[in-house]
Write a protein that holds these residues in place. Structure first.
Motif, mmCIF file in Angstrom:
data_model
loop_
_atom_site.group_PDB
_atom_site.id
_atom_site.type_symbol
_atom_site.label_atom_id
_atom_site.label_comp_id
_atom_site.label_asym_id
_atom_site.label_seq_id
_atom_site.Cartn_x
_atom_site.Cartn_y
_atom_site.Cartn_z
ATOM 1 N N LEU A 108 0.831 -1.209 0.000
ATOM 2 C CA LEU A 108 0.000 0.000 0.000
ATOM 3 C C LEU A 108 0.864 1.257 0.000
ATOM 4 O O LEU A 108 0.455 2.290 -0.528
ATOM 5 N N GLU A 109 2.052 1.142 0.539
ATOM 6 C CA GLU A 109 2.995 2.264 0.510
ATOM 7 C C GLU A 109 3.349 2.608 -0.944
ATOM 8 O O GLU A 109 3.395 3.778 -1.330
ATOM 9 N N LYS A 110 3.591 1.574 -1.757
ATOM 10 C CA LYS A 110 3.897 1.795 -3.177
ATOM 11 C C LYS A 110 2.688 2.346 -3.927
ATOM 12 O O LYS A 110 2.832 3.156 -4.843
ATOM 13 N N VAL A 111 1.486 1.901 -3.550
ATOM 14 C CA VAL A 111 0.278 2.436 -4.190
ATOM 15 C C VAL A 111 0.259 3.956 -4.024
ATOM 16 O O VAL A 111 0.051 4.696 -4.995
ATOM 17 N N LYS A 112 0.483 4.427 -2.812
ATOM 18 C CA LYS A 112 0.474 5.864 -2.551
ATOM 19 C C LYS A 112 1.602 6.577 -3.313
ATOM 20 O O LYS A 112 1.372 7.603 -3.951
ATOM 21 N N GLU A 113 2.808 6.017 -3.266
ATOM 22 C CA GLU A 113 3.962 6.616 -3.954
ATOM 23 C C GLU A 113 3.714 6.722 -5.455
ATOM 24 O O GLU A 113 3.969 7.761 -6.071
ATOM 25 N N GLN A 114 3.261 5.621 -6.055
ATOM 26 C CA GLN A 114 3.107 5.575 -7.513
ATOM 27 C C GLN A 114 1.913 6.392 -7.987
ATOM 28 O O GLN A 114 1.964 6.967 -9.081
ATOM 29 N N ALA A 115 0.872 6.491 -7.189
ATOM 30 C CA ALA A 115 -0.253 7.350 -7.561
ATOM 31 C C ALA A 115 0.228 8.798 -7.676
ATOM 32 O O ALA A 115 -0.109 9.492 -8.642
ATOM 33 N N ARG A 116 1.023 9.217 -6.694
ATOM 34 C CA ARG A 116 1.592 10.578 -6.756
ATOM 35 C C ARG A 116 2.524 10.719 -7.965
ATOM 36 O O ARG A 116 2.436 11.686 -8.723
ATOM 37 N N GLY A 119 0.557 10.686 -11.232
ATOM 38 C CA GLY A 119 -0.470 11.725 -11.322
ATOM 39 C C GLY A 119 -1.887 11.202 -11.459
ATOM 40 O O GLY A 119 -2.709 11.822 -12.136
ATOM 41 N N HIS A 120 -2.173 10.072 -10.841
ATOM 42 C CA HIS A 120 -3.555 9.600 -10.840
ATOM 43 C C HIS A 120 -3.962 9.184 -9.426
ATOM 44 O O HIS A 120 -3.167 9.294 -8.494
ATOM 45 N N SER A 121 -5.185 8.733 -9.274
ATOM 46 C CA SER A 121 -5.725 8.438 -7.952
ATOM 47 C C SER A 121 -5.144 7.152 -7.367
ATOM 48 O O SER A 121 -4.660 6.276 -8.096
ATOM 49 N N GLU A 122 -5.221 7.061 -6.047
ATOM 50 C CA GLU A 122 -4.821 5.834 -5.376
ATOM 51 C C GLU A 122 -5.732 4.680 -5.798
ATOM 52 O O GLU A 122 -5.266 3.539 -5.923
ATOM 53 N N THR A 163 -14.580 1.459 -15.577
ATOM 54 C CA THR A 163 -14.479 2.925 -15.647
ATOM 55 C C THR A 163 -13.538 3.486 -14.579
ATOM 56 O O THR A 163 -13.836 4.456 -13.907
ATOM 57 N N ILE A 164 -12.398 2.808 -14.444
ATOM 58 C CA ILE A 164 -11.333 3.303 -13.584
ATOM 59 C C ILE A 164 -10.257 3.819 -14.519
ATOM 60 O O ILE A 164 -9.476 3.060 -15.086
ATOM 61 N N LEU A 165 -10.245 5.117 -14.688
ATOM 62 C CA LEU A 165 -9.411 5.750 -15.704
ATOM 63 C C LEU A 165 -8.312 6.566 -15.067
ATOM 64 O O LEU A 165 -8.364 6.892 -13.887
ATOM 65 N N ARG A 166 -7.336 6.937 -15.884
ATOM 66 C CA ARG A 166 -6.217 7.783 -15.397
ATOM 67 C C ARG A 166 -6.713 9.156 -15.077
ATOM 68 O O ARG A 166 -7.612 9.694 -15.561
#
Length: 166
Positions: A108-116, A119-122, A163-166
């Motif tokens: 989950l740490e990587k999810v947060k890092e990579q979303a940032r 430039g897309h949502s968690e 419908t989970i889009l960038r």
């Protein structure tokens, strides 16, 4: 489908119920690939420290990664369930009759890092990593440019269907 989710992380994602979203994404991936069975799989939600240990132990790579997949089936071709159908693999849970697909370990740490970073949502990053891992559980890989392109096309199609889009 039996999806066992264990969250051993204290990290929370914005506006996401990980168990519910993972279930939706897993179902969409199963439908997209035409899996003919009810399946059983587990999802471990963890942090970078723990996934680094898994990565070191199982892949010999001493750094954290975003997601690891541990498939129970060996495929002649990706998503070819004939090995399961032959009964040779012993990959069905005798109590439920479900195909034991494998295990996913996700940071989950990587999810947060990579979303940032991207430039897309968690939500989008979490769903993407679940789809990516499911494709590995179906026998897909991304070692060659052709394999990578196929996985990218399939990942996009599954996410688009939700419908989970960038």
């Amino acid at each position: 489908m039996t999806l066992t989710v264990e969250n051993e992380s204290r990290i929370t994602l914005q506006d996401i119920n990980p168990e519910e979203l993972a279930g939706r994404v897993v179902e969409a991936a199963l439908d997209y690939e035409g899996c003919p069975y009810e399946v059983e799989l587990s999802l471990l939600l963890t942090d970078n420290k723990t996934i680094r240990q898994f990565n070191r132990e199982h892949r010999g790579i001493d750094r954290p990664t975003d997601v690891l997949s541990f498939p129970m089936l060996e495929y002649q071709e990706p998503s070819d369930f004939s090995a399961a159908e032959s009964g040779v693999c012993g990959c069905f849970n005798p109590e439920t009759g479900e195909l034991v697909l494998g295990d996913i370990v996700l940071s989950l740490e990587k999810v947060k890092e990579q979303a940032r970073k991207y430039g897309h949502s968690e939500k989008r990053e979490f769903a993407f990593l679940i789809v990516h891992s499911m494709l590995h559980l179906f026998g897909y890989d991304h070692e060659s440019p052709e394999e990578a392109a196929l996985m990218e096309q399939k990942q996009a199609a599954v996410l688009d269907s939700l419908t989970i889009l960038r």
